[in-house]
Motif scaffolding. Structure first.
Motif, PDB file in Angstrom:
ATOM      1  N   VAL A   1      21.823 -65.930  98.400  1.00 26.65           N
ATOM      2  CA  VAL A   1      21.574 -64.711  97.622  1.00 26.65           C
ATOM      3  C   VAL A   1      22.502 -64.663  96.410  1.00 26.65           C
ATOM      4  O   VAL A   1      22.075 -64.347  95.291  1.00 26.65           O
ATOM      5  CB  VAL A   1      21.755 -63.457  98.499  1.00 26.65           C
ATOM      6  N   GLU A   2      23.774 -64.980  96.625  1.00 26.82           N
ATOM      7  CA  GLU A   2      24.728 -64.995  95.517  1.00 26.82           C
ATOM      8  C   GLU A   2      24.301 -65.986  94.437  1.00 26.82           C
ATOM      9  O   GLU A   2      24.361 -65.688  93.238  1.00 26.82           O
ATOM     10  CB  GLU A   2      26.121 -65.364  96.037  1.00 26.82           C
ATOM     11  N   LYS A   3      23.877 -67.163  94.845  1.00 30.96           N
ATOM     12  CA  LYS A   3      23.507 -68.198  93.894  1.00 30.96           C
ATOM     13  C   LYS A   3      22.243 -67.842  93.125  1.00 30.96           C
ATOM     14  O   LYS A   3      22.071 -68.235  91.963  1.00 30.96           O
ATOM     15  CB  LYS A   3      23.320 -69.524  94.636  1.00 30.96           C
ATOM     16  N   ALA A   4      21.342 -67.091  93.768  1.00 33.29           N
ATOM     17  CA  ALA A   4      20.046 -66.790  93.152  1.00 33.29           C
ATOM     18  C   ALA A   4      20.042 -65.506  92.342  1.00 33.29           C
ATOM     19  O   ALA A   4      19.089 -65.259  91.598  1.00 33.29           O
ATOM     20  CB  ALA A   4      18.967 -66.688  94.236  1.00 33.29           C
ATOM     21  N   ARG A   5      21.096 -64.683  92.452  1.00 33.41           N
ATOM     22  CA  ARG A   5      21.059 -63.399  91.764  1.00 33.41           C
ATOM     23  C   ARG A   5      20.864 -63.626  90.265  1.00 33.41           C
ATOM     24  O   ARG A   5      21.400 -64.577  89.696  1.00 33.41           O
ATOM     25  CB  ARG A   5      22.296 -62.555  92.067  1.00 33.41           C
ATOM     26  N   PRO A   6      20.094 -62.767  89.617  1.00 31.03           N
ATOM     27  CA  PRO A   6      19.715 -63.007  88.215  1.00 31.03           C
ATOM     28  C   PRO A   6      20.873 -63.293  87.279  1.00 31.03           C
ATOM     29  O   PRO A   6      20.792 -64.182  86.436  1.00 31.03           O
ATOM     30  CB  PRO A   6      18.994 -61.705  87.839  1.00 31.03           C
ATOM     31  N   GLN A   7      22.001 -62.585  87.441  1.00 31.20           N
ATOM     32  CA  GLN A   7      23.130 -62.806  86.538  1.00 31.20           C
ATOM     33  C   GLN A   7      23.662 -64.230  86.675  1.00 31.20           C
ATOM     34  O   GLN A   7      23.929 -64.915  85.680  1.00 31.20           O
ATOM     35  CB  GLN A   7      24.253 -61.808  86.834  1.00 31.20           C
ATOM     36  N   ALA A   8      23.796 -64.704  87.916  1.00 33.35           N
ATOM     37  CA  ALA A   8      24.301 -66.057  88.140  1.00 33.35           C
ATOM     38  C   ALA A   8      23.331 -67.090  87.597  1.00 33.35           C
ATOM     39  O   ALA A   8      23.730 -68.107  87.035  1.00 33.35           O
ATOM     40  CB  ALA A   8      24.542 -66.285  89.632  1.00 33.35           C
ATOM     41  N   ARG A   9      22.032 -66.841  87.751  1.00 37.53           N
ATOM     42  CA  ARG A   9      21.033 -67.793  87.264  1.00 37.53           C
ATOM     43  C   ARG A   9      21.024 -67.833  85.739  1.00 37.53           C
ATOM     44  O   ARG A   9      20.808 -68.881  85.141  1.00 37.53           O
ATOM     45  CB  ARG A   9      19.657 -67.427  87.809  1.00 37.53           C
ATOM     46  N   ARG A  10      21.265 -66.698  85.069  1.00 38.98           N
ATOM     47  CA  ARG A  10      21.343 -66.707  83.603  1.00 38.98           C
ATOM     48  C   ARG A  10      22.539 -67.529  83.136  1.00 38.98           C
ATOM     49  O   ARG A  10      22.453 -68.297  82.177  1.00 38.98           O
ATOM     50  CB  ARG A  10      21.433 -65.275  83.068  1.00 38.98           C
ATOM     51  N   GLN A  11      23.669 -67.368  83.829  1.00 40.23           N
ATOM     52  CA  GLN A  11      24.862 -68.108  83.444  1.00 40.23           C
ATOM     53  C   GLN A  11      24.664 -69.606  83.632  1.00 40.23           C
ATOM     54  O   GLN A  11      25.224 -70.415  82.891  1.00 40.23           O
ATOM     55  CB  GLN A  11      26.055 -67.624  84.270  1.00 40.23           C
ATOM     56  N   ALA A  12      23.848 -69.977  84.616  1.00 42.43           N
ATOM     57  CA  ALA A  12      23.566 -71.394  84.868  1.00 42.43           C
ATOM     58  C   ALA A  12      22.481 -71.935  83.955  1.00 42.43           C
ATOM     59  O   ALA A  12      22.204 -73.128  83.956  1.00 42.43           O
ATOM     60  CB  ALA A  12      23.151 -71.589  86.326  1.00 42.43           C
ATOM     61  N   GLY A  13      21.834 -71.049  83.194  1.00 48.33           N
ATOM     62  CA  GLY A  13      20.805 -71.483  82.265  1.00 48.33           C
ATOM     63  C   GLY A  13      19.421 -71.543  82.850  1.00 48.33           C
ATOM     64  O   GLY A  13      18.488 -72.049  82.222  1.00 48.33           O
ATOM     65  N   ASP A  14      19.219 -71.023  84.086  1.00 45.60           N
ATOM     66  CA  ASP A  14      17.902 -71.062  84.724  1.00 45.60           C
ATOM     67  C   ASP A  14      16.995 -69.925  84.271  1.00 45.60           C
ATOM     68  O   ASP A  14      15.775 -69.984  84.409  1.00 45.60           O
ATOM     69  CB  ASP A  14      18.048 -70.986  86.247  1.00 45.60           C
ATOM     70  N   LEU A  15      17.592 -68.851  83.708  1.00 47.43           N
ATOM     71  CA  LEU A  15      16.820 -67.711  83.223  1.00 47.43           C
ATOM     72  C   LEU A  15      17.183 -67.445  81.770  1.00 47.43           C
ATOM     73  O   LEU A  15      18.318 -67.685  81.354  1.00 47.43           O
ATOM     74  CB  LEU A  15      17.130 -66.451  84.065  1.00 47.43           C
ATOM     75  N   PRO A  16      16.245 -66.915  80.994  1.00 45.60           N
ATOM     76  CA  PRO A  16      16.595 -66.572  79.610  1.00 45.60           C
ATOM     77  C   PRO A  16      17.576 -65.403  79.565  1.00 45.60           C
ATOM     78  O   PRO A  16      17.574 -64.552  80.445  1.00 45.60           O
ATOM     79  CB  PRO A  16      15.232 -66.171  79.012  1.00 45.60           C
ATOM     80  N   GLN A  17      18.429 -65.417  78.571  1.00 47.54           N
ATOM     81  CA  GLN A  17      19.374 -64.307  78.393  1.00 47.54           C
ATOM     82  C   GLN A  17      18.613 -63.056  77.952  1.00 47.54           C
ATOM     83  O   GLN A  17      17.672 -63.126  77.167  1.00 47.54           O
ATOM     84  CB  GLN A  17      20.422 -64.678  77.349  1.00 47.54           C
ATOM     85  N   PRO A  18      19.008 -61.869  78.463  1.00 49.84           N
ATOM     86  CA  PRO A  18      18.364 -60.640  78.039  1.00 49.84           C
ATOM     87  C   PRO A  18      18.670 -60.347  76.577  1.00 49.84           C
ATOM     88  O   PRO A  18      19.696 -60.805  76.052  1.00 49.84           O
ATOM     89  CB  PRO A  18      18.988 -59.581  78.973  1.00 49.84           C
ATOM     90  N   PRO A  19      17.805 -59.633  75.883  1.00 47.53           N
ATOM     91  CA  PRO A  19      18.059 -59.332  74.471  1.00 47.53           C
ATOM     92  C   PRO A  19      19.325 -58.503  74.303  1.00 47.53           C
ATOM     93  O   PRO A  19      19.655 -57.670  75.151  1.00 47.53           O
ATOM     94  CB  PRO A  19      16.805 -58.550  74.042  1.00 47.53           C
ATOM     95  N   ALA A  20      20.045 -58.742  73.205  1.00 47.19           N
ATOM     96  CA  ALA A  20      21.281 -58.010  72.941  1.00 47.19           C
ATOM     97  C   ALA A  20      20.974 -56.578  72.550  1.00 47.19           C
ATOM     98  O   ALA A  20      19.936 -56.298  71.977  1.00 47.19           O
ATOM     99  CB  ALA A  20      22.064 -58.710  71.842  1.00 47.19           C
TER     100      ALA A  20
END
Length: 220
Positions: A201-220
């Protein structure tokens, strides 16, 4: 497999799931009907275009000698756990929560090949043992057993290779919950001793996945 977008597994997470020491169900459609066997496997990412899963069956198991009709399927399962709604912070906020189940799974399709060559089997058993013994304080090796004994054991099994054609994978790990709810899930799982599920769960949480580059960064 039904895979909502927020539960889709990334290529790296699929490789991680297949690379863990595990057993999985091999399922084949045959002229005699559906056959299935739970067997340990080892993933070879270098075989073919998409890799291969290597395993073995008892020689007395009819699944290896019944010709597979079309693709065969291996169902790989990661850690899974019941998720209590009492762990969610949102339960105290509005109460609109229900139980669910977290899991990781991959449906691995491919063409099945049979290996009855002693050299292939010996190499496979050694790799499989070394893979599962890795990290042990006193790892067992095939060389620890008498050579004649191992030779006899190898005659009792038949190798199977699933040359992968496609993979459908799903990681349902609370990615659709707010951060506070995910925190509660991790805490609840750890308190229940389900550390592997908590780590997933920790590894898959959206914030962690964004930091790993698996998800696009949210708009600023």
């Amino acid at each position: 497999m039904y895979i909502p977008a927020h539960f889709a597994a990334s290529p790296d997470s699929v490789q991680d799931l297949l690379g863990r020491p595990a057993a999985a169900n091999l399922i084949t459609a045959t002229p005699s009907g559906m056959l299935a066997t739970l067997l340990p496997f080892i993933f070879d990412p270098a075989a073919g275009e998409h890799g291969a899963l290597h395993g073995h069956l008892a020689r007395n198991n009819p699944q290896w000698s019944e010709p597979a009709l079309g693709e065969s399927l291996v169902i790989v399962q990661g850690a899974d756990a019941y998720i209590s709604p009492s762990w969610y912070a949102s339960k105290a906020e509005h109460g609109r929560v229900v139980p669910t189940w977290n899991y990781s799974t991959a449906h691995v399709y491919g063409n099945l090949f049979i290996h009855d060559d002693p050299a292939w089997l010996a190499s496979h058993v050694r790799r499989l043992s070394d893979h599962n013994e890795a990290g042990s304080e006193h790892p067992w090796s095939v060389d620890d057993a008498p050579e004649r004994y191992i030779a006899g054991q190898l005659r009792a099994i038949v190798g199977v290779e699933l040359l992968i054609t496609r993979i459908e994978a799903k990681h349902k790990l609370s990615q659709n919950r707010p951060d506070a709810d995910i925190d509660g899930v991790v805490t609840g799982l750890r308190a229940r001793g389900q550390r592997a599920s908590a780590a997933d769960v920790e590894k898959a949480r959206p914030q962690a996945r964004r930091q790993a580059g698996d998800l696009p960064q949210p708009p600023a």
